[in-house]
Design a protein around this motif. Structure first.
Motif, PDB file in Angstrom:
ATOM      1  N   ALA A  69      72.729  61.467  43.669  1.00 28.74           N
ATOM      2  CA  ALA A  69      71.617  62.383  43.344  1.00 28.74           C
ATOM      3  C   ALA A  69      70.343  61.586  43.090  1.00 28.74           C
ATOM      4  O   ALA A  69      70.404  60.515  42.471  1.00 28.74           O
ATOM      5  CB  ALA A  69      71.970  63.218  42.118  1.00 28.74           C
ATOM      6  N   PRO A  70      69.179  62.054  43.570  1.00 29.62           N
ATOM      7  CA  PRO A  70      68.964  63.291  44.338  1.00 29.62           C
ATOM      8  C   PRO A  70      68.889  63.019  45.842  1.00 29.62           C
ATOM      9  O   PRO A  70      68.259  63.797  46.552  1.00 29.62           O
ATOM     10  CB  PRO A  70      67.600  63.741  43.813  1.00 29.62           C
ATOM     11  N   ARG A  71      69.552  61.964  46.322  1.00 27.17           N
ATOM     12  CA  ARG A  71      69.333  61.570  47.722  1.00 27.17           C
ATOM     13  C   ARG A  71      70.262  62.261  48.714  1.00 27.17           C
ATOM     14  O   ARG A  71      70.072  62.143  49.912  1.00 27.17           O
ATOM     15  CB  ARG A  71      69.467  60.050  47.854  1.00 27.17           C
ATOM     16  N   LEU A  72      71.323  62.929  48.208  1.00 22.16           N
ATOM     17  CA  LEU A  72      72.265  63.601  49.115  1.00 22.16           C
ATOM     18  C   LEU A  72      72.297  65.100  48.851  1.00 22.16           C
ATOM     19  O   LEU A  72      72.450  65.539  47.708  1.00 22.16           O
ATOM     20  CB  LEU A  72      73.682  63.032  48.920  1.00 22.16           C
ATOM     21  N   GLN A  73      72.154  65.838  49.934  1.00 24.43           N
ATOM     22  CA  GLN A  73      72.212  67.286  49.832  1.00 24.43           C
ATOM     23  C   GLN A  73      73.298  67.793  50.771  1.00 24.43           C
ATOM     24  O   GLN A  73      73.332  67.413  51.952  1.00 24.43           O
ATOM     25  CB  GLN A  73      70.870  67.822  50.274  1.00 24.43           C
ATOM     26  N   LEU A  74      74.202  68.631  50.260  1.00 25.19           N
ATOM     27  CA  LEU A  74      75.314  69.134  51.072  1.00 25.19           C
ATOM     28  C   LEU A  74      75.072  70.582  51.459  1.00 25.19           C
ATOM     29  O   LEU A  74      74.692  71.390  50.600  1.00 25.19           O
ATOM     30  CB  LEU A  74      76.611  69.065  50.267  1.00 25.19           C
ATOM     31  N   ILE A  75      75.300  70.887  52.718  1.00 24.90           N
ATOM     32  CA  ILE A  75      75.112  72.263  53.171  1.00 24.90           C
ATOM     33  C   ILE A  75      76.353  72.720  53.933  1.00 24.90           C
ATOM     34  O   ILE A  75      76.800  72.043  54.863  1.00 24.90           O
ATOM     35  CB  ILE A  75      73.889  72.396  54.120  1.00 24.90           C
ATOM     36  N   GLU A  76      76.902  73.868  53.537  1.00 26.45           N
ATOM     37  CA  GLU A  76      78.015  74.437  54.294  1.00 26.45           C
ATOM     38  C   GLU A  76      77.447  75.269  55.443  1.00 26.45           C
ATOM     39  O   GLU A  76      76.631  76.165  55.223  1.00 26.45           O
ATOM     40  CB  GLU A  76      78.878  75.325  53.387  1.00 26.45           C
ATOM     41  N   GLY A  77      77.831  74.938  56.654  1.00 26.39           N
ATOM     42  CA  GLY A  77      77.332  75.691  57.805  1.00 26.39           C
ATOM     43  C   GLY A  77      77.690  74.978  59.084  1.00 26.39           C
ATOM     44  O   GLY A  77      78.356  73.934  59.067  1.00 26.39           O
ATOM     45  N   ARG A  78      77.238  75.551  60.200  1.00 33.47           N
ATOM     46  CA  ARG A  78      77.537  74.966  61.519  1.00 33.47           C
ATOM     47  C   ARG A  78      76.375  74.120  62.009  1.00 33.47           C
ATOM     48  O   ARG A  78      75.220  74.524  61.845  1.00 33.47           O
ATOM     49  CB  ARG A  78      77.743  76.071  62.535  1.00 33.47           C
ATOM     50  N   PHE A  79      76.698  73.039  62.693  1.00 39.86           N
ATOM     51  CA  PHE A  79      75.589  72.195  63.167  1.00 39.86           C
ATOM     52  C   PHE A  79      74.788  72.876  64.273  1.00 39.86           C
ATOM     53  O   PHE A  79      73.655  72.521  64.511  1.00 39.86           O
ATOM     54  CB  PHE A  79      76.032  70.778  63.528  1.00 39.86           C
ATOM     55  N   GLY A  80      75.372  73.880  64.912  1.00 34.91           N
ATOM     56  CA  GLY A  80      74.596  74.650  65.888  1.00 34.91           C
ATOM     57  C   GLY A  80      73.413  75.350  65.230  1.00 34.91           C
ATOM     58  O   GLY A  80      72.418  75.661  65.884  1.00 34.91           O
ATOM     59  N   ASP A  81      73.535  75.593  63.939  1.00 42.91           N
ATOM     60  CA  ASP A  81      72.451  76.254  63.189  1.00 42.91           C
ATOM     61  C   ASP A  81      71.600  75.235  62.426  1.00 42.91           C
ATOM     62  O   ASP A  81      70.899  75.601  61.466  1.00 42.91           O
ATOM     63  CB  ASP A  81      73.047  77.259  62.171  1.00 42.91           C
ATOM     64  N   MET A  82      71.654  73.980  62.825  1.00 39.56           N
ATOM     65  CA  MET A  82      71.001  72.894  62.086  1.00 39.56           C
ATOM     66  C   MET A  82      69.521  73.161  61.815  1.00 39.56           C
ATOM     67  O   MET A  82      69.037  72.968  60.697  1.00 39.56           O
ATOM     68  CB  MET A  82      71.152  71.605  62.901  1.00 39.56           C
ATOM     69  N   ALA A  83      68.791  73.610  62.826  1.00 39.14           N
ATOM     70  CA  ALA A  83      67.346  73.799  62.655  1.00 39.14           C
ATOM     71  C   ALA A  83      67.073  74.842  61.566  1.00 39.14           C
ATOM     72  O   ALA A  83      66.235  74.626  60.684  1.00 39.14           O
ATOM     73  CB  ALA A  83      66.709  74.220  63.976  1.00 39.14           C
ATOM     74  N   GLU A  84      67.832  75.940  61.599  1.00 35.46           N
ATOM     75  CA  GLU A  84      67.639  76.997  60.589  1.00 35.46           C
ATOM     76  C   GLU A  84      68.088  76.516  59.211  1.00 35.46           C
ATOM     77  O   GLU A  84      67.431  76.801  58.205  1.00 35.46           O
ATOM     78  CB  GLU A  84      68.434  78.256  60.961  1.00 35.46           C
ATOM     79  N   LEU A  85      69.198  75.775  59.164  1.00 32.66           N
ATOM     80  CA  LEU A  85      69.702  75.291  57.868  1.00 32.66           C
ATOM     81  C   LEU A  85      68.681  74.340  57.233  1.00 32.66           C
ATOM     82  O   LEU A  85      68.420  74.399  56.030  1.00 32.66           O
ATOM     83  CB  LEU A  85      71.051  74.578  58.033  1.00 32.66           C
ATOM     84  N   LEU A  86      68.085  73.469  58.064  1.00 28.80           N
ATOM     85  CA  LEU A  86      67.091  72.529  57.535  1.00 28.80           C
ATOM     86  C   LEU A  86      65.826  73.268  57.131  1.00 28.80           C
ATOM     87  O   LEU A  86      65.253  73.008  56.070  1.00 28.80           O
ATOM     88  CB  LEU A  86      66.747  71.456  58.576  1.00 28.80           C
ATOM     89  N   SER A  87      65.419  74.200  57.974  1.00 24.36           N
ATOM     90  CA  SER A  87      64.183  74.918  57.684  1.00 24.36           C
ATOM     91  C   SER A  87      64.310  75.707  56.375  1.00 24.36           C
ATOM     92  O   SER A  87      63.357  75.802  55.599  1.00 24.36           O
ATOM     93  CB  SER A  87      63.837  75.770  58.903  1.00 24.36           C
TER      94      SER A  87
END
Ligand SMILES: C[S@@+](CC[C@H](N)C(=O)[O-])C[C@H]1O[C@@H](n2cnc3c(N)ncnc32)[C@H](O)[C@@H]1O
Length: 319
Positions: A69-87
């Motif tokens: 922390a705070p350098r790692l952020q975990l997101i549950e989701g698909r990499f196909g949705d990467m742009a939306e997840l990051l946005s």
């Protein structure tokens, strides 16, 4: 974390390709046990946004997120949705993206996840733990659909025989476990020679790809990575079978402007080719050393391909 651990594959080569630097921002789009994530965070004072579609991987990674922390952020989701997840996290561009395809050791070695024919468990195979399972597919799909899956994703020459055997068996009783399916496969297709791997390897791979829609996800993930990479940012993809590697190779070839040379007899191109967005850094894929394969047999079919995002072409008329 308890249970089997995943040994990261081609890790030195991936770190070299991504070349994390202080202040950089990287996406580990297949977090798994966090092998790549850890290596990036240890290499430089950078940030990592880690994605995985498996809720168990994200839950097990929380300790790592606290540690870094705070350098790692975990997101549950698909990499196909990467742009939306990051946005959604307010991130528009990153300096590197990695995809380490397929399943993790945690998934394959836990019988209750149903990925492996080597142990008996429910016929599940869902990375996300929701949606239609392998049992749903095997018990409900039409015979021709099953044959198509075994042929296209498993290159199984006995695909029709196998699909027929499955349909005959499920008339009597639903197929519910990995053991039941493995037995049907072995009886229907058998092994061609003593040295050949268990035929269930091919059909289990095929079902897993179908259940998780892996090839379409890969195409979406590659396009999303290209979109979120900043100029000079690197994409590193580790694949484990020819269907994946072919998809990655073709994507990089097209995006780096290497289209097949047209035949003399073909009509002239009507539309100009889109400008290249990537530079191919590995015309030949990087493969693991003999020492890595000896230490981690799961690495044996790994192939790494790397590409670099090019700077956008200046719009005509701009200074
Ligand atoms: C081979 S493992 C990655 C291992 C990781 N590099 C490490 O060193 O621990 C692949 C992981 O990618 C995840 N995965 C597969 N397809 C995905 C997708 N479309 N989106 C997000 N995660 C995915 C799987 O759930 C699995 O945890």
């Amino acid at each position: 974390m308890s249970g089997p651990r995943h040994i990261p594959v081609l890790i030195r080569e991936v770190v070299k390709a991504i070349a994390p630097r202080d202040g950089g921002r990287y996406v580990d789009a297949t977090f798994g046990a966090g092998g790549y994530t850890r290596a990036f965070l240890d290499k430089a004072n950078c940030r990592v946004i880690a994605i995985d579609r498996d809720p168990d991987a994200i839950a097990a990674g929380q300790a790592l997120a606290v540690h870094y922390a705070p350098r790692l952020q975990l997101i549950e989701g698909r990499f196909g949705d990467m742009a939306e997840l990051l946005s959604a996290e307010g991130v528009a561009e990153v300096d590197g993206v990695t995809l380490d395809l397929g399943v993790s050791s945690m998934q394959i070695d836990q019988p209750e996840r149903g990925f492996s024919f080597k142990s008996v468990g429910p016929l599940d195979m869902r990375m996300e733990k929701r949606g239609a399972s392998a049992a749903d597919l095997v018990n409900r799909a039409a015979e021709c659909e099953l044959a198509d899956i075994f042929w296209r994703y498993g290159e199984e020459h006995g695909s029709r025989r196998l699909a027929h055997a499955i349909v005959e068996r499920r008339k009597k009783k639903p197929i519910e476990t990995t053991g039941e399916l493995a037995e049907i496969v072995r009886r229907a297709v058998g092994t061609r020679s003593k040295d050949e791997s268990d035929p269930a390897t091919r059909s289990f791979q095929a079902l897993r790809i179908a259940v998780n829609d892996e090839l379409r996800e890969l195409e979406r993930g590659l396009a999303a990575a290209e979109q979120v990479l900043a100029p000079g940012g690197r994409l590193a993809v580790v694949s484990f079978h020819s269907l994946e590697d072919r998809t990655v190779k073709e994507f990089v070839r097209l995006r780096s402007g290497r289209t097949p040379s047209p035949s003399r007899h073909a009509p002239p191109r009507l539309r100009p080719q889109p400008p290249a967005t990537l530079r191919d850094l590995t015309r030949r894929p990087v493969v693991p050393s003999a020492a890595e394969i000896a230490a981690n047999p799961r690495a044996r079919s790994a192939r790494l391909r790397v590409a670099e995002k090019l700077a956008a072409l200046p719009v005509r008329g701009s200074a």
